[in-house]
Design a protein around this motif. Sequence first.
Motif, PDB file in Angstrom:
ATOM      1  N   VAL A  28      -6.530   0.385  -7.160  1.00  0.00           N
ATOM      2  CA  VAL A  28      -6.576  -0.882  -6.419  1.00  0.00           C
ATOM      3  C   VAL A  28      -6.380  -2.043  -7.381  1.00  0.00           C
ATOM      4  O   VAL A  28      -6.975  -2.083  -8.470  1.00  0.00           O
ATOM      5  CB  VAL A  28      -7.937  -1.056  -5.698  1.00  0.00           C
ATOM      6  N   THR A  31      -9.668  -3.473   1.187  1.00  0.00           N
ATOM      7  CA  THR A  31      -9.120  -2.116   1.165  1.00  0.00           C
ATOM      8  C   THR A  31      -9.595  -1.306   2.371  1.00  0.00           C
ATOM      9  O   THR A  31      -9.345  -0.099   2.446  1.00  0.00           O
ATOM     10  CB  THR A  31      -9.511  -1.388  -0.137  1.00  0.00           C
ATOM     11  N   TRP A  63       0.837  -1.192   0.000  1.00  0.00           N
ATOM     12  CA  TRP A  63       0.000   0.000   0.000  1.00  0.00           C
ATOM     13  C   TRP A  63       0.876   1.249   0.000  1.00  0.00           C
ATOM     14  O   TRP A  63       1.940   1.257   0.626  1.00  0.00           O
ATOM     15  CB  TRP A  63      -0.897   0.054   1.259  1.00  0.00           C
TER      16      TRP A  63
END
Lengths: 160, 293, 730
Positions: free
Chosen positions: C341, C333, C295
């Motif tokens: 994503v 998420t 991330w």
Amino acid sequence: MTHTITLTVNGKEYTRTVEPRMLLSDFLRHELGLTGTHVGCEHGVCGACTILFDGESMRSCLIFAVQADGHSITTVEGLAPDTDNLHPLQQSFWEAHGLQCGYCTPGILMTLVPFLRDNPDPTEDEIRHALSGNLCRCTGYQHIVDAVKLASEKMREVEK
Amino acid sequence: MKPAPFEYHAPTSLEQALELKSQHGDDAKPLAGGQSLVPAMNFRIAQPGILIDLNRVEALGYIREEGEVLRIGAMARERHLEFDPSIAQRTPLLSEAVPFIAHPQIRNRGTIGGSLVHADPAAELPVLMLALSARLKAKNVSGERWIAAQDFFVGMFTTALEPNEILVEIEIPFMPPRTGWSFMEVAPRSGDYAMLGVAALVTLDEAGKCKETKLVYLNAGEGPVEAKEAAKQLQGESITDKLIHDAAALASEKEINPFGNVHASADFQRHLAKVLTKRTLKMATERAQKSRP
Amino acid sequence: MSDHSIGTSQSRVDARGKVTGETLYSGDLTKPGMLFMKILFAERPHARVKDIRIDKALASPGVVAVYTAKDVPVNEYGLQIPDQPVLCGPGAGKPYTDIVRFVGDQVAVVVAESEVQANAALKLIEVDYEDLPPLLDPVIAMRPDAPRLHPDRGDSNICVHYKIRKGNVDEGFAQADAIVEEEYRTPVQEHAYLQPEAGLAYLDEEGRVVVESAGQWTHADRKSIAHALDLPEEQVRVIYPAIGGAFGGREDLSVQIVLALAAMKLKRPVKIVWSRRESIIGHGKRHAVILKARWGATKEGKLVAAENEIIGDGGAYMYTTNKVLGNSAITSTGPYYIPNVKTDVYGVYTNNVPGAAFRGFGAPQALFMAESQMNKLAEKLGMDPVEFRLKNALKNGDTLGVGTPAPNPVSIAECIEAARDSFNWRKAGKRAKRQPQGAVVRGRGFAAGFKNVGFSFGYKENCWAKVEIHGNGNIERVVLHHAGAEVGQGFHTVISQMAAEVLNVPVGMIELRTSDSATQGNPGSASASRLTFMAGNAVRGAAEQALEKWKAEERPAVAEFSYFAPPTTPMDKETGYSMPNFQYAYVAQAAEVEVDTETGHVRVLRITSADDVGKAINPDLVVGQIEGAIVQAHGYAVLEEFKTKDGRVLTDQLSTYLIPTVWDIPEKVDSVVVEVPDPNGPWGARGMGELPYLPVAAVIAAAIHDATGVWINEFPFTPERVLRALGKIK
């Protein structure tokens, strides 16, 4: 080989013939039809089968029925004083949401009867000690502890 | 019907019980509180042919003082040990440790004799008997003998009792003056068998030096395990953190032999032994110091 | 007389029988002439059953019948796909049903006059197995060259693959000032409801096969039983007695089909009660999951990209793996807006105990990853984890990974703020100041979560109810019919309150007729936090229509109503684009823990849980769900270890699979009930039974890190694991 035993269950005398290997929990459930005593693990860990043996809380899955000959047993069915009134513990578990699925409840109630007899005004810590041998998977225990506190208040009121 | 079939006897006197044991020997198992035996029977791990129920034998449930010792009947319930005022006064180590045994409902039924004869290396009472230098009285139809606790536990679930003998009494000397105690264990869940536990006793002399130390471990070998060398290191010394640290290292690395189980590796058990030895020795020393007149 | 019961903590309508022992659970049921059944389990993870000889068992005293695969009309079942044999063995019409795929596969059943006789005969059944090498690691099982566990189901053991593609992650990472890349592992969890599986089957006066056994969805049980027995659904009747806990573990069938088979063939009542061991090996578990995440965020604290790979161990059969992992995909998420994503989620067949539904349904695993990523990014950016979350919290209109927004109103920010303020997060101060002396250190952590309410991905979500009003001038009796499962959550109390509210009568006037597939319409399951929402709308609709009829002088006034939730859509195969859910509920938690750095013991001192329930129909029941869920999740996070060796279960008793006692729980649970009404919810209610479970593992991980400086990416955080992480033991 079978044995004939006579015992008192919830104030009533029963005479039955049993094999020695019959557990007291199975005897209560299958021979006497007292299915309020629940079985959750068959080896003394979960506490669902807790009953009173001569007034003290014990696991009925770890005692043979033949050992109860001449003794006095109380199960959850014998807790309420009569059909219209509940025991203060039963009343408190109802009022204070001290149960969810209810499977562990009879064993918990039977654990608490002698506990509150000996400790009429228990601390939260003492309540937790008393409950440490009863597993509950639903409630997270807090409402059970609250229900015990409520019951002890109710019972002290009655004493006054 | 979970257990296998068996023959059941419920003698009302010790003589009858001994007679039955003499007749049947190893085929017959005495049934005390049954809190270890019955689960084993429910799973058919144990399938004794004959049970001799001792619960109707009167006069085996006593706890009394006699001279400088406590005498405890083999059928005394663990719950009674927990709350007995003599035990609390004379052997506070025992009072402190008994609540670690399972749960209240189990202690209501379980007995001291039953636990000792079961000889589970993970159980508390065998460890406490070693720490407290107890003697155990065994009887058969023709007589009796005393067995020191350290000779009683001979292996996993095995004792020095002969097939015709029944354990009837436990004799525990009062803890000497200037003795501090501590019992600690780490269980994965409260009330369950501990991954490791330690009983520690420290007796100081009048000058405040260590006269004697006892360190006994549960779940650290095939029975209760005593760390004699570590204890000896402290003898005659003024106990310091450094000495405690060294004793804990010696005991945990050299003197115990844990073999791991489903909840703990042997490495972890040794680590716990070290930590708990330090903590119990420290507490026992402090208590001994406090109790100095 | 007015009796507004919505929003009041009414006593449970089912409590009396539960405190007196009168309530009957499946194991308590009896019928005259009843027979007893025992099941022979395979007790091996992977094998082919070559031959089964039953002659000796049949000749054993008291034995009435022995059934094997060839006796099952259609030897297959499964909630999502029928990939599991009812009984494993040769001779069934369906190929590959002679394969045993996990230890709890059932091979034969014995029916006898007594349980002792059934047990004795069980040992006389002779089975020839050809043991096959077990596939126990999902990463190995998903390789193209791995032997296929279900040769009739495609050319791979990958039974599910979901893809989510939103934006462009490479471009996203290019903007990132901080990137966190980690791998996580979450464990199996056993439901350990206190009541093991049991049931009684018999023929009723109309010749239907009746199965009385605890479940979570009467009509789904009926469908599976009817399919395997090759009967029309109307010929099968499923009734639920009291249910001793479920938590998802009773969604899939256990004893029902074989019981029904025996009762149908023998025309006598047949009973079974599982031991705890049979229960533990015999039903599914929470999926073990491996999660890889990368991330990125900007230095201003804005998330810019998330890339995830999630591999779930599906075990031997599908159960609900496809839906569980779909849910992992959605929640992977977190409740945050992330513009770019890329997520891949795989479910894999292995020879482990099947992964099944369990409170949270794939979200706890995905959220452990997502929330840990958030905490690590906050640390890397030097930001407060609460502030970092608020900067990225989903708002109305923000799109999820699947490209569409979560339905309004989105309330994650409200929950984060509520948890922060109730916990007094800001005042908690710097770490060093909070430290006690010695080996014990303290830390605090924060995590959040969200989860769908109701069935997802295009399922035509519906729920039925019926209300009867009796009386002349005044309402004298109200009968409420509903088949939704009361698993302990308080469902019967909640629907009674709802009917009472609409009809303006006391809750005590509502008479319940519950959980009988022969007399009631489809309730859907007691899962997905859906019953309060779905049944609430159905009960409300039925009660309102009955009241209209009552006002129009109909006596009795009777109305049935089926509620249909807003439609959803399945995920696009390549991008995941979808409107997967009609509503979510949101949660945030803060926790303070103490870690003994010498023994490794983690003690949770307090945990604050702010849960948006929309509207608390019964506040005490809501708090009971919060406390129960947190304790169950706390067990998952720090205590419970389901251990196996070579596919065999080592922790097959409650003395080895350890669930928390009253001493093994957080010392204090503060429940903060947030109420942001859902316009579609009955009186604004959202579902909430799973919600408080979701962030617990992550919030404890964060607090352990705050206390010790160490991140632990795999739990349970047992003393031994904590000490290893601290470098105290090898």
